[in-house]
Structures are given as C-alpha cells and as structure tokens.
Design an enzyme around this catalytic site. Structure first.
Site, PDB file in Angstrom:
ATOM      1  N   CYS A  53      35.317  31.927  38.314  1.00 24.02           N
ATOM      2  CA  CYS A  53      36.146  32.038  39.522  1.00 24.02           C
ATOM      3  C   CYS A  53      37.530  31.521  39.178  1.00 24.02           C
ATOM      4  O   CYS A  53      37.692  30.330  38.890  1.00 24.02           O
ATOM      5  CB  CYS A  53      35.530  31.235  40.664  1.00 24.02           C
ATOM      6  SG  CYS A  53      36.578  31.148  42.138  1.00 24.02           S
ATOM      7  N   CYS A 106      41.933  36.153  44.804  1.00 23.59           N
ATOM      8  CA  CYS A 106      40.995  35.946  43.711  1.00 23.59           C
ATOM      9  C   CYS A 106      41.785  35.891  42.409  1.00 23.59           C
ATOM     10  O   CYS A 106      42.448  36.872  42.044  1.00 23.59           O
ATOM     11  CB  CYS A 106      39.978  37.085  43.681  1.00 23.59           C
ATOM     12  SG  CYS A 106      38.849  37.026  42.270  1.00 23.59           S
TER      13      CYS A 106
END
Length: 255
Positions: A195, A71
């Site tokens: 994101c 991530c």
C-alpha cells in the site's frame, strides 16, 4: 472494454485509458465486477486515466468496492501507464482526488511526490496520519507471523474509525534505515501485498524519531523507498519510489 493490468509491488490495478471520455459513466457495480478475482479481471482497484486541463492527465482511482480515495501505488502505476501511452516524457504533473502531484519514471522505477503531511497524531501508543488516505500505524514484533487480517479488521471497524474507515499498517523495524510493513486496506477490506500511502505513513512515523532523510520499506510484494524533509511534527518534499509494471492487456464484456 479494452483494459491493461498493472502492478506496483504486488498492489494490482485495472487500468483504463479514458481520455476519450467513453467510460465516464462506469458504475460502481462495473468497478466491483471488473475487480472481482473470480468473476472479473481481479484487482485491488480500478484506475481511469482522464484528461485534465492544466495537467498531463488525471488519475481517477476506485477501490475494489467502488469507493474512491488516493492510492500511492495506484498513482505510480498510473504514471507508468501514462508513460506507456506517450502522454509525457520523463517527468509529469497530474491531478488526483487529493490534489496535484509530480512524478518521474526511469527504467520502470516511478518516483512520486506525495502531498505534505502537517501532523502525525497519537492514538494511545499508535500513530494516525493522512498521506492522501487516512492511516493507522502500529509497531509490532514478528510481523511475518502476525494476524494482519484479524487485527487490521478490528481496528478499521472500531468505534473511532468504523464510519469513515481507516487503513491499518503494522510495522516492524529491520535495521536503522529499513522497516517491514503489512497493511489492511479499507475499500479492499483485506490485506494487500503493498500500500503506497500506507508505506509512506509508516515511513514518516519511523523518520519522526530518526535522523534520516529516507527509509527503505519491505512489503510482501517488493521493496519501496520513501524520502522526506522533517520539520518538527510535519513533513514536506515526500517522495515514494519503486517499480511499476504492466502485466497484460485484454478486452472484457461488461454485460
């Protein structure tokens, strides 16, 4: 358990200092409970900062459903957290599920080096690539009113991607060097405010057809910037830059 809450452009994470190894056996059910927005702390993911031989630290990331991936915003928040814990000064090297990364932090802005991207492939009129996690990139108009959840969920669960899952990014050009990105994330199974790997994937598809070395990216949670060196259909020296902030700390009973 003592925890910290961090956010990077609205992508939020439960952060745990696990250098002692106390939480090595944290279960998937524990992760799901801690990330639950009604019955836990609430977050898009959970991150344990572990020790790692030869590195300043390890980023051990879990999506809110307990699955593991890399991530980008979580890694940037991990750098900010590790800096807060006095693990390093200014610049660091850490390891994550996708390998080694470098990063630096100045005045709350974290610049993270991403892995090289060897190829960006086509899926019809859209693009697919991997920036530490797999991403689907689709260019649309009027993104502010676009049904990201329904369209993203449909692509993520389509025949080609339903088994392993894929993150789905919807992109709109703002100017010649700026784009707007909204992302449906697998593992969260919803749209998130931002994101990092998705922003990176989207920026690279934009840089493919533009003579630029960087692109500004607007998300629902704030602004980021991506730098990269293009070589044909591949990219190297990819950096993701943006803010990462501690929101609060607390204690929670896992029972």
């Amino acid at each position: 358990m003592e925890f910290y809450k961090y956010q990077g452009t609205g992508n939020d994470f439960v952060m745990i200092d696990n250098r002692s190894g106390e939480w090595d056996d944290l279960s998937i059910e524990n992760v799901q409970k801690l990330c639950d927005r009604r019955f836990g702390i609430g977050a898009d993911g959970l991150i344990k900062i572990n020790t790692a031989e030869g590195y300043d630290f390890e980023v051990d990331y879990y999506n809110s459903d307990g699955s593991k991936s890399f991530c980008g915003n979580g890694a940037r928040c991990s750098v900010a957290f590790a800096f807060f814990l006095d693990i390093f000064e200014g610049k660091c090297r850490f390891t994550a599920i996708d390998g080694e990364h470098e990063a630096e932090i100045h005045n709350g802005i974290v610049k993270l080096k991403m892995g090289n991207v060897e190829t960006i492939s086509n899926d019809g009129d859209d693009k697919v690539t991997d920036t530490g996690s797999p991403h689907y990139v689709k260019y649309v108009e009027d993104l502010v009113n676009y049904n990201v959840f329904a369209e993203g969920n449909s692509i993520r669960n389509s025949e080609n991607y339903k088994e392993k899952g894929i993150n789905v990014n919807f992109v709109e050009k703002i100017t010649d060097d700026e784009i707007f990105v909204r992302t449906y994330e697998r593992g969260v199974e919803d749209e998130t405010y931002s994101c990092g790997t998705g922003v990176t994937a989207s920026a690279l598809t934009f840089l493919q057809n533009n003579d630029l070395i960087s692109v500004k990216v607007k998300t629902l949670g704030g602004n980021l910037k991506v730098y990269a060196e293009k070589n044909g259909n591949s990219f190297k020296n990819i950096w993701l830059e943006g803010p990462a902030k501690q929101v609060f700390k607390g204690r929670i009973d896992l029972i």
